[in-house]
Design a protein around this motif. Structure first.
Motif, PDB file in Angstrom:
ATOM      1  N   GLU A 140       0.837  -1.207   0.000  1.00 47.93           N
ATOM      2  CA  GLU A 140       0.000   0.000   0.000  1.00 47.93           C
ATOM      3  C   GLU A 140       0.867   1.250   0.000  1.00 47.93           C
ATOM      4  O   GLU A 140       0.632   2.193  -0.755  1.00 47.93           O
ATOM      5  N   LEU A 141       1.876   1.248   0.878  1.00 50.91           N
ATOM      6  CA  LEU A 141       2.752   2.418   0.949  1.00 50.91           C
ATOM      7  C   LEU A 141       3.587   2.541  -0.326  1.00 50.91           C
ATOM      8  O   LEU A 141       3.819   3.643  -0.817  1.00 50.91           O
ATOM      9  N   PHE A 142       4.003   1.412  -0.887  1.00 46.43           N
ATOM     10  CA  PHE A 142       4.761   1.445  -2.140  1.00 46.43           C
ATOM     11  C   PHE A 142       3.917   2.072  -3.253  1.00 46.43           C
ATOM     12  O   PHE A 142       4.405   2.917  -4.015  1.00 46.43           O
ATOM     13  N   ALA A 143       2.657   1.686  -3.335  1.00 42.16           N
ATOM     14  CA  ALA A 143       1.756   2.266  -4.339  1.00 42.16           C
ATOM     15  C   ALA A 143       1.564   3.760  -4.091  1.00 42.16           C
ATOM     16  O   ALA A 143       1.539   4.565  -5.031  1.00 42.16           O
ATOM     17  N   THR A 144       1.463   4.134  -2.828  1.00 45.20           N
ATOM     18  CA  THR A 144       1.329   5.551  -2.469  1.00 45.20           C
ATOM     19  C   THR A 144       2.549   6.333  -2.927  1.00 45.20           C
ATOM     20  O   THR A 144       2.438   7.410  -3.521  1.00 45.20           O
ATOM     21  N   TYR A 145       3.736   5.794  -2.653  1.00 45.13           N
ATOM     22  CA  TYR A 145       4.955   6.494  -3.055  1.00 45.13           C
ATOM     23  C   TYR A 145       5.098   6.558  -4.567  1.00 45.13           C
ATOM     24  O   TYR A 145       5.661   7.519  -5.093  1.00 45.13           O
ATOM     25  N   SER A 146       4.588   5.585  -5.265  1.00 42.68           N
ATOM     26  CA  SER A 146       4.617   5.643  -6.731  1.00 42.68           C
ATOM     27  C   SER A 146       3.796   6.826  -7.224  1.00 42.68           C
ATOM     28  O   SER A 146       4.194   7.534  -8.149  1.00 42.68           O
ATOM     29  N   VAL A 147       2.652   7.070  -6.569  1.00 46.50           N
ATOM     30  CA  VAL A 147       1.820   8.233  -6.915  1.00 46.50           C
ATOM     31  C   VAL A 147       2.558   9.519  -6.566  1.00 46.50           C
ATOM     32  O   VAL A 147       2.624  10.457  -7.365  1.00 46.50           O
ATOM     33  N   LEU A 148       3.132   9.576  -5.366  1.00 46.51           N
ATOM     34  CA  LEU A 148       3.843  10.788  -4.934  1.00 46.51           C
ATOM     35  C   LEU A 148       5.047  11.070  -5.827  1.00 46.51           C
ATOM     36  O   LEU A 148       5.347  12.231  -6.127  1.00 46.51           O
ATOM     37  N   ALA A 149       5.740  10.025  -6.254  1.00 45.13           N
ATOM     38  CA  ALA A 149       6.902  10.211  -7.128  1.00 45.13           C
ATOM     39  C   ALA A 149       6.493  10.834  -8.452  1.00 45.13           C
ATOM     40  O   ALA A 149       7.220  11.654  -9.020  1.00 45.13           O
ATOM     41  N   THR A 150       5.314  10.470  -8.934  1.00 47.53           N
ATOM     42  CA  THR A 150       4.802  11.070 -10.171  1.00 47.53           C
ATOM     43  C   THR A 150       4.519  12.556  -9.966  1.00 47.53           C
ATOM     44  O   THR A 150       4.785  13.371 -10.850  1.00 47.53           O
ATOM     45  N   GLU A 151       4.002  12.905  -8.797  1.00 51.24           N
ATOM     46  CA  GLU A 151       3.698  14.309  -8.489  1.00 51.24           C
ATOM     47  C   GLU A 151       4.952  15.156  -8.350  1.00 51.24           C
ATOM     48  O   GLU A 151       4.926  16.353  -8.603  1.00 51.24           O
ATOM     49  N   HIS A 152       6.040  14.549  -7.901  1.00 47.58           N
ATOM     50  CA  HIS A 152       7.252  15.304  -7.576  1.00 47.58           C
ATOM     51  C   HIS A 152       8.421  14.823  -8.439  1.00 47.58           C
ATOM     52  O   HIS A 152       9.413  14.292  -7.947  1.00 47.58           O
ATOM     53  N   GLY A 153       8.285  15.048  -9.735  1.00 49.10           N
ATOM     54  CA  GLY A 153       9.281  14.584 -10.699  1.00 49.10           C
ATOM     55  C   GLY A 153      10.671  15.128 -10.458  1.00 49.10           C
ATOM     56  O   GLY A 153      11.655  14.454 -10.728  1.00 49.10           O
ATOM     57  N   GLY A 154      10.767  16.343  -9.929  1.00 49.77           N
ATOM     58  CA  GLY A 154      12.086  16.922  -9.660  1.00 49.77           C
ATOM     59  C   GLY A 154      12.839  16.144  -8.603  1.00 49.77           C
ATOM     60  O   GLY A 154      14.050  15.916  -8.719  1.00 49.77           O
ATOM     61  N   VAL A 155      12.135  15.711  -7.562  1.00 52.02           N
ATOM     62  CA  VAL A 155      12.747  14.917  -6.501  1.00 52.02           C
ATOM     63  C   VAL A 155      13.218  13.583  -7.073  1.00 52.02           C
ATOM     64  O   VAL A 155      14.321  13.118  -6.780  1.00 52.02           O
ATOM     65  N   VAL A 156      12.402  12.987  -7.907  1.00 54.00           N
ATOM     66  CA  VAL A 156      12.760  11.701  -8.520  1.00 54.00           C
ATOM     67  C   VAL A 156      13.956  11.884  -9.454  1.00 54.00           C
ATOM     68  O   VAL A 156      14.889  11.079  -9.444  1.00 54.00           O
TER      69      VAL A 156
END
Length: 196
Positions: free
Chosen positions: A106-122
């Motif tokens: 669940e948390l992994f899926a959440t972070y996948s969403v957050l990573a999409t939102e914050h492309g600069g961090v990724v």
């Protein structure tokens, strides 16, 4: 005497945010939920993180930093031969991603969403990982273990060639029978190529 409340720090807020995200998911988690979990007002959270987006970016950064920090230890082991360090670094990255996806989906899926939102961090995270690989490959060139004219280009190629084993888009494949063997075959091929 009233019990003392621990000082509200950015780290405590990030820990609580991670728990709230795990419980509610990225679409429903709010700063108010985080504040409630900490027993403080949402204004107290905003004193540390000016916006909800800033808080989500910080929690994403923290999650990505855990992987980079663990791998940096392998890079720093300069008393070990570069080929072993390269193999261990790639295996460490694959293991870290598998662990995150398998232990807390669940948390992994959440972070996948957050990573999409914050492309600069990724993007910064991917740059850091590529720089770590570059240092290992450069050490291989310096010792004569690898024969590449451009360690950065080679590191980028190695990172991209192993993408199936660390890109979250492939997470469902990581536990398939044969995934470990496929990973090892790709690494063997890449190491042979670096040897020249």
């Amino acid at each position: 005497m009233a019990p003392t409340t621990p000082t509200l720090t950015a780290e405590r807020i990030l820990e609580a945010t991670e728990e709230v995200l795990r419980r509610h998911g990225p679409a429903k988690a709010t700063v108010v939920d985080v504040a409630r979990a900490l027993g403080v007002s949402h204004g107290s959270v905003y004193r540390h993180f000016r916006t909800k987006a800033a808080l989500r970016e910080a929690v994403t950064q923290r999650w990505l930093d855990r992987t980079a920090e663990a791998l940096s230890g392998i890079v720093a082991e300069t008393d070990r031969d570069p080929e072993t360090r390269l193999r261990d670094w790639l295996a460490g990255l694959f293991a870290a991603k598998r662990r995150k996806a398998g232990a807390d989906p669940e948390l992994f899926a959440t972070y996948s969403v957050l990573a999409t939102e914050h492309g600069g961090v990724v993007s910064d995270h991917l740059t850091e990982l590529t720089e770590q690989l570059t240092r290992i490959i450069q050490a291989g060139v310096d010792t004569g273990a690898f024969t590449t004219a451009d360690p950065l280009t080679s590191a980028t190629a190695v990172f991209q060639a192993t993408g199936r084993f660390h890109d979250p888009g492939y997470a469902k494949e990581w536990e398939q029978p044969g995934a470990q063997g496929e990973f090892e075959a790709v690494v063997d091929l890449l190491v042979r190529g670096l040897r020249g």
